[in-house]
Design an enzyme around this catalytic site. Structure first.
Site, PDB file in Angstrom:
ATOM      1  N   LEU A  60      33.099 -21.037  28.378  1.00  0.00           N
ATOM      2  CA  LEU A  60      32.310 -20.748  29.568  1.00  0.00           C
ATOM      3  C   LEU A  60      30.954 -21.430  29.497  1.00  0.00           C
ATOM      4  O   LEU A  60      30.334 -21.707  30.517  1.00  0.00           O
ATOM      5  CB  LEU A  60      32.109 -19.239  29.723  1.00  0.00           C
ATOM      6  N   GLY A  61      30.491 -21.676  28.291  1.00  0.00           N
ATOM      7  CA  GLY A  61      29.206 -22.322  28.114  1.00  0.00           C
ATOM      8  C   GLY A  61      28.916 -22.511  26.636  1.00  0.00           C
ATOM      9  O   GLY A  61      29.515 -21.855  25.782  1.00  0.00           O
ATOM     10  N   ALA A  62      28.015 -23.425  26.338  1.00  0.00           N
ATOM     11  CA  ALA A  62      27.632 -23.688  24.954  1.00  0.00           C
ATOM     12  C   ALA A  62      26.225 -24.260  24.939  1.00  0.00           C
ATOM     13  O   ALA A  62      25.799 -24.929  25.890  1.00  0.00           O
ATOM     14  CB  ALA A  62      28.603 -24.657  24.291  1.00  0.00           C
ATOM     15  N   GLY A  63      25.502 -23.971  23.871  1.00  0.00           N
ATOM     16  CA  GLY A  63      24.139 -24.475  23.740  1.00  0.00           C
ATOM     17  C   GLY A  63      23.576 -24.128  22.390  1.00  0.00           C
ATOM     18  O   GLY A  63      24.312 -23.760  21.465  1.00  0.00           O
ATOM     19  N   GLY A  64      22.257 -24.220  22.279  1.00  0.00           N
ATOM     20  CA  GLY A  64      21.608 -23.960  21.008  1.00  0.00           C
ATOM     21  C   GLY A  64      21.710 -22.522  20.562  1.00  0.00           C
ATOM     22  O   GLY A  64      21.475 -22.211  19.392  1.00  0.00           O
TER      23      GLY A  64
ATOM     24  N   VAL B   7      30.077 -19.459  24.300  1.00  0.00           N
ATOM     25  CA  VAL B   7      30.706 -18.335  24.995  1.00  0.00           C
ATOM     26  C   VAL B   7      32.083 -18.768  25.475  1.00  0.00           C
ATOM     27  O   VAL B   7      32.225 -19.809  26.119  1.00  0.00           O
ATOM     28  CB  VAL B   7      29.861 -17.858  26.190  1.00  0.00           C
TER      29      VAL B   7
ATOM     30  N   LYS C 135      31.303 -14.186  22.625  1.00  0.00           N
ATOM     31  CA  LYS C 135      30.211 -15.063  22.204  1.00  0.00           C
ATOM     32  C   LYS C 135      30.251 -15.262  20.701  1.00  0.00           C
ATOM     33  O   LYS C 135      30.403 -14.312  19.935  1.00  0.00           O
ATOM     34  CB  LYS C 135      28.871 -14.433  22.601  1.00  0.00           C
TER      35      LYS C 135
ATOM     36  N   ASP D 267      15.846 -13.945  25.823  1.00  0.00           N
ATOM     37  CA  ASP D 267      16.179 -15.193  26.524  1.00  0.00           C
ATOM     38  C   ASP D 267      16.503 -14.930  27.989  1.00  0.00           C
ATOM     39  O   ASP D 267      17.486 -15.427  28.522  1.00  0.00           O
ATOM     40  CB  ASP D 267      17.350 -15.895  25.837  1.00  0.00           C
TER      41      ASP D 267
END
Length: 456
Positions: free
Chosen positions: A17-21, A25, A39, A124
């Site tokens: 669903l999403g990825a980052g630093g 997810v 997550k 966040d």
């Protein structure tokens, strides 16, 4: 993605669903086909933090249902929240104002109050972590910026920029930034570089003229450069409760105060992210100053068809804008687009491709991998079957397995694999997430002849 796990803690992963630093997810499903967000955070998930987040009252918050470690991989499971995030909604709808802006303010402040009441900071808060769900604005990504990390730069409080640990006051600052974004469509401290963002956060007060009277004062106090001078989430809600009743679907009723804040508080909450089926209607609470009773802004009765029978706060996604569809919804769309003949042939075709993926431990099928089953024996001239495969592949339900090759340098990098001919399901979650396919596989198990036994 290559290297992503197929399962974590008994949840079947369908994709990112999403990825980052702050972590990755995944869209995930349990054995009953219920949808969750899983997550994998970057940073430590302590037992103290786990105990705290599982106790939080899920008021305008994505409820965390499980936290654990699978092998060496930590994971956090939350309900899947339907709906687009605030940034996408503002891009489609334009800036919000009036009653809708007040509803957003109340919902997000309520979520922060629930977290702060057990000594947990979000760390966040940003437009992407607020989803416009049928039950009202809902906060996700709880503690996505875990121990040792920080959140999104344009929504960081000044004290965090200079190295202090983010706490509830930093969440309140971000609340003010998110409200100003919703009212203007612009990130309040945006800069051309990280240095520019830091300068604006530390030295520039944003223009608050787009905010209505009353809310402008609250947001201004929330964006104070000095954390000690910012209001608490309780004070924000108390202030919001005194504003003119511009949202006719909100009414004030008494409610009990939140649980007592524990003596020892964890650094941050784990991430949650998107909903299976919340059990209760979320309340938007506006607390008094330290008393045992608070005022709660509850949604007044309204048509609940849009929210699946769940009353919600009066801020809904713009028409035509929704969150990511479930794996089962994607599959059903493809199925509905097929001709009657294609539908008739689809079960046998899928069950051949699912060899090794069926949820039947007693089935002696090869485990999927680089040698995932190919479409052996299929006629290239069979237009119906070819079209079905194309539609399933275009929807991301089927993939062509990568085949390793000798490393070769190219203009864009080193080539280590190419797309092969074998076609296989994109993931084992498909069987759990699509009820129609689950029924086909169950029927296959009940009709499969038992293997002949040896001589006694």
């Amino acid at each position: 993605m290559p290297g992503d796990p197929r399962t974590l803690g008994g949840y079947w992963l369908a994709g990112r669903l999403g990825a980052g630093g702050r972590g990755v997810v995944y869209d995930a499903y349990d054995d009953e086909g219920r949808r969750f967000a899983v997550k994998v955070p970057r940073g430590e998930v302590t037992q103290q933090l786990t105990d705290a987040v599982l106790r939080v009252r899920p008021c305008q918050l994505a409820r965390v249902v499980d936290v654990g470690v699978d092998g060496t991989v930590p994971y956090i499971v939350s309900e899947f929240v339907e709906g687009p995030d605030l940034r996408r909604a503002v891009a489609r709808h334009g800036p919000y104002g009036g009653a809708e802006l007040r509803v957003l303010a109340v919902a997000v402040a309520t979520a922060l109050r629930s977290l702060h009441a057990i000594g947990v900071a979000h760390r966040d808060l940003r437009p992407e972590s607020v989803l416009l769900s049928p039950g009202g604005p809902t906060l996700i990504d709880l503690g996505a910026a875990g121990v040792g990390t920080v959140g999104t730069p344009t929504y960081l409080a000044p004290e965090v920029i200079i190295g202090e640990r983010p706490g509830p006051a930093a969440d309140v600052f971000a609340w003010g930034g998110v409200l100003l974004f919703a009212a203007t469509g612009r990130d309040p401290f945006h800069g051309e570089s990280l240095g520019g963002v830091m300068h604006r956060l530390l030295a520039v007060d944003p223009d608050l003229d787009a905010l209505p009277d009353g809310l402008r004062e609250l947001v201004g106090r929330a964006l104070d450069k000095r954390p000690a001078d910012r209001p608490s989430a309780d004070a924000l809600l108390a202030g919001l409760a005194t504003l003119p009743a511009t949202a006719p679907n909100l009414r004030a009723v008494p409610d009990a105060a939140p649980d007592t804040v524990p003596d020892t508080a964890p650094d941050a909450a784990p991430d949650a992210a998107p909903d299976a089926a919340p059990k209760s209607v979320p309340d938007a609470a506006a607390a008094g100053s330290g008393g045992a009773a608070v005022t709660v802004l509850r949604p007044a009765p309204r048509d609940t068809a849009r929210g699946g029978g769940r009353p919600g706060l009066g801020l809904v996604p713009p028409d035509g804008l929704a969150g990511p569809p479930s794996l089962g919804e994607l599959a059903e769309r493809v199925y509905e687009s097929l001709t009657p003949r294609q539908r008739e042939r689809l079960p046998a075709l899928l069950l051949r491709l699912l060899n090794g993926y069926l949820p039947d431990e007693g089935c002696a099928s090869p485990a999927p991998g680089d040698d995932a089953p190919a479409l052996e024996g299929l006629s290239a001239e069979d237009a119906d079957e070819s079209e079905v495969l194309t539609r399933l592949t275009d929807a991301g339900l089927l993939v062509r397995r990568s085949v390793p090759v000798r490393a070769t340098r190219t203009e864009v990098g080193t080539l280590v694999a190419v797309s092969g001919e074998p076609i296989a399901p994109a993931g084992a979650a498909l069987v759990r997430a699509w009820p129609r396919l689950g029924a086909w596989t169950a029927e296959t198990r009940t009709t499969r002849p038992k293997a002949a036994g040896g001589a006694g």
